[in-house]
Scaffold this active site. Sequence first.
Site, PDB file in Angstrom:
ATOM      1  N   GLY A 219      37.950  56.996  36.396  1.00  0.00           N
ATOM      2  CA  GLY A 219      38.866  55.849  36.456  1.00  0.00           C
ATOM      3  C   GLY A 219      38.244  54.700  37.218  1.00  0.00           C
ATOM      4  O   GLY A 219      37.027  54.669  37.424  1.00  0.00           O
ATOM      5  N   ASN A 220      39.051  53.744  37.594  1.00  0.00           N
ATOM      6  CA  ASN A 220      38.552  52.647  38.426  1.00  0.00           C
ATOM      7  C   ASN A 220      39.685  52.178  39.337  1.00  0.00           C
ATOM      8  O   ASN A 220      40.808  52.687  39.263  1.00  0.00           O
ATOM      9  CB  ASN A 220      37.998  51.505  37.563  1.00  0.00           C
ATOM     10  CG  ASN A 220      39.060  50.927  36.651  1.00  0.00           C
ATOM     11  OD1 ASN A 220      40.042  50.356  37.111  1.00  0.00           O
ATOM     12  ND2 ASN A 220      38.882  51.098  35.339  1.00  0.00           N
ATOM     13  N   ARG A 221      39.386  51.217  40.215  1.00  0.00           N
ATOM     14  CA  ARG A 221      40.346  50.881  41.269  1.00  0.00           C
ATOM     15  C   ARG A 221      41.286  49.740  40.900  1.00  0.00           C
ATOM     16  O   ARG A 221      41.928  49.160  41.767  1.00  0.00           O
ATOM     17  CB  ARG A 221      39.571  50.553  42.551  1.00  0.00           C
ATOM     18  CG  ARG A 221      39.029  51.833  43.183  1.00  0.00           C
ATOM     19  CD  ARG A 221      37.881  51.583  44.126  1.00  0.00           C
ATOM     20  NE  ARG A 221      38.120  50.502  45.056  1.00  0.00           N
ATOM     21  CZ  ARG A 221      37.157  49.880  45.729  1.00  0.00           C
ATOM     22  NH1 ARG A 221      35.906  50.230  45.550  1.00  0.00           N
ATOM     23  NH2 ARG A 221      37.452  48.904  46.556  1.00  0.00           N
ATOM     24  N   ALA A 287      41.223  46.775  33.116  1.00  0.00           N
ATOM     25  CA  ALA A 287      39.872  47.210  33.486  1.00  0.00           C
ATOM     26  C   ALA A 287      39.610  48.485  32.685  1.00  0.00           C
ATOM     27  O   ALA A 287      39.930  49.589  33.116  1.00  0.00           O
ATOM     28  CB  ALA A 287      39.799  47.472  34.980  1.00  0.00           C
TER      29      ALA A 287
END
Length: 411
Positions: A219-221, A287
């Site tokens: 995943g990402n932030r 994102a």
Amino acid sequence: MPLASPSSNPSLHGRRIVLGITGSIAAYKSAVLARELKRRGAEVRVLMTPGATEFITPLTLATLVDNPVHSDFTEDVHAGIWTNHVELGIWGDLILIAPATANTLAAMVHGQCDNLLQAVLLSARCPVVVAPAMDLDMFTHASTQSNIQTLAERGVDVIEPDTGPLASGLFGKGRMAEPEDIANHLAQRFEAELPWSGKRVLVTAGPTQEPLDAVRFLGNRSSGKMGFAIARVLADQGAEVTLVTGPVVLDTPSRIHQRIDVQTASEMNDVVQSMWKDMDWGVACAAVSDFRPLKTSQQKWHRSEMPPALELIENPDILATMGKTKQAHQRLIGFALESDHGQASAQNKLSRKNLDAIVLNSLMDDGSGFEHDTNKVSVLFKDGKSVSFELKSKYDVACDVVDLWRTTLTP
Ligand code: CTP
């Protein structure tokens, strides 16, 4: 994939409405109407004709709208205080007369000024909406019909009465429209004046999660805050917004048309590509993970089962695919979060993905990017023009960019 239902009860938030009540038995419904306008966020001031005060008390209305009710030309005749009808006429965003009697409609046609409401109507600069209420024969009478037609030709918005049992015991057309329908009508009127009214906009937001096994993911932030702020501003300005979001912990902005929750880039891609052809604008804030694991497991991998290296395969580029199928009337906006060579890289994405504009935010700027409540952005256009904004709250950034896109890119 939970699908939020389209929002109901359109808002009247911040609208100033002068509610004029005239002498009809339907005046009792005006109490419910006043409460409904308030409930939807409108500020309401009530004017009653002397006839109206015989059907319902000013005290009832004043209590419901939290403002004094006016019905006389003078507030205090001994102290020489008059009711400033000019101020009232200028204060309102809209004057609603509900119920509007045959007598008041006739007075409006002839510009009579026998009571305070009529004086306010003569000095008002805002639109006027009337909801007639009377017995069926009064309504169909040639004089009433001719008055209604004259008013409509002058721009007065007439809400047709309903058909049903009447106070006279007869049955027919003449009942004042229901308070909820009147409130909906006003909301739609205001909505039509908003700058993004009639535009369908698809907004992607948040991160994507690419499962490795039953509990782990890539995943990402991204928090989704920027995309949600943009969706909110667009919806508040009248757009019909479809928000497609990865996993976030954010409430749906109140005027969003629909929200579709997805987890992976592929799911987001499927939803977006199936809807894009019916949209006017696309705004890609998500994102999106560029890669996903080649191998995944429905079970949880135990330590001994973990692969020594992760093999990745490419995800679809959602925005680039939208760019390829973009129609002449459609506008497409991307986002770029860059850590270096920001301007050149963003400009490259803008042409590579066939965008009309790209919003660049740099990881090098303090208070900008993921997880912050603030952002500092520049908007780059196809012709090389760019506009930079100061560090602001994400909501204020959303207001800035949404306005800039509309004024620069509206077909
Ligand atoms: N985007 C997308 N689908 C992807 C990747 C990105 O729709 N698979 C969109 C993002 O929502 C954003 C824009 O493309 O609006 C730019 O995203 P970014 O990750 O910066 O672009 P990439 O093309 O992935 O370029 P990079 O090589 O810098 O990762």
